[in-house]
Design an enzyme around this catalytic site. Sequence first.
Site, PDB file in Angstrom:
ATOM      1  N   TYR A 181      48.496  36.384  41.356  1.00 18.43           N
ATOM      2  CA  TYR A 181      48.036  35.978  40.032  1.00 18.43           C
ATOM      3  C   TYR A 181      48.965  34.946  39.402  1.00 18.43           C
ATOM      4  CZ  TYR A 181      44.697  39.822  39.873  1.00 18.43           C
ATOM      5  OH  TYR A 181      43.647  40.658  40.111  1.00 18.43           O
ATOM      6  N   SER A 227      37.427  40.031  43.741  1.00 20.67           N
ATOM      7  CA  SER A 227      37.218  39.067  44.828  1.00 20.67           C
ATOM      8  C   SER A 227      35.746  38.945  45.184  1.00 20.67           C
ATOM      9  CB  SER A 227      37.975  39.495  46.086  1.00 20.67           C
ATOM     10  OG  SER A 227      39.344  39.367  45.889  1.00 20.67           O
TER      11      SER A 227
END
Length: 375
Positions: free
Chosen positions: A231, A134
Amino acid sequence: MTEPLRIAVLKERASGETRVSATPETVKKFIALGAVVAVEKGAGEGASISDAEYEAVGAEVKSGAVTGADVVLGVQGPEPKALSGVRAGAWVVATLDPFRERARIDEYASLGLEALAMEFMPRITRAQSMDVLSSQSNLSGYKAVIEAANLYGRAFPMMMTAAGTVSAAKAFVMGVGVAGLQAIATARRLGAQVSATDVRSATKEQIQSLGAKPIFVENVAGIEGEGAGGYATEMSEEYQKAQADLVSSHIAKQDIVITTALIPGRPAPRLISDAQIASMKPGSVIFDLAVAQGGNVEGSVPDQVVVKHGVKIVGYSNTPAKLPADSSALYARNLYNFLSAFWDKEKGRPVLDEEIGDAVRLTKDGKVVNERLLG
Ligand code: NAD
């Protein structure tokens, strides 16, 4: 009294890697926890951090910093030969690229090291501050737009001038994860008209909340909600075809396209074909953030500006390395947050729990132990 934990901070050796895995801020915090920190000479150079700055917070700066280390910190996985002299069972904490660097992981195992892959950090709330994917994607999304704007022969914002009006650029972001969201925000700040797409339905609202227009496949189901762990997976042929049709009609009107689509453990999905590039206006720019994972765009080449049908296609093999001061600061904090969260005061070292430890641990006691690698 137990001996203090020795942490070594490597100078990155991979070509083009400018980041560093600890900053003076995090070194100071590790020392405050009771660790001894040794930083390799010149480790911070690429990120504009001098040896003196590390020394000033109490680090030992030297070549051969790994000697006697219990924990070795890196950005990319170090060559096993760079680790000779570490303690038996030492931890190697870095982004280890486990699927593509399997041979190296096997070597870590045979050296008896405990390799911890930061990109395997589970996507759970308490691990958010440890999530290197991230922190690095965020900066990459920003940089992709800045680079695209730089290569674009026109302006992003609409401008009303005495000599006439400059129209706003149209930007399209494909893949709205962490990088995509930052790309949308950055393109909006620069004044572009922004649209975006993803396979995960949860992103629709996120796109709208950033003031951009969602462009979604309607007739074939995508991934409901967030998808597993946030995901995406590989999509069906039917979906891929519907997506290609949708993109074909939209892309011809775009000036800037930023692609960020990734599927963990798989090559990046192909989202833009040569025929679609040919339909774009000459002078348009495509930034392929997935270029190092195989590319979302046909014909993209890492670290090159490829011109096809008058469209510039660009992408870097290592985008976070293009803003090393910030990417290092965030990466270093991710590592500190990870190790300090598990700090056992009595033992004077981190002791991992099962949920996070088992997720990130690749090797231990001479063997590869991670489920995702054992298949
Ligand atoms: P990623 O880098 O794996 O992929 C980028 C984006 O590409 C994703 O949004 C994915 O859905 C999309 N994509 C994949 N195939 C595609 C295709 N064929 N067409 C279009 N788009 C496609 O994703 P990421 O940036 O790592 O984040 C994914 C999600 O995980 C986000 O919702 C993020 O908020 C969430 N997340 C949660 C945590 C946490 O809770 N700790 C941490 C990080 C991210």
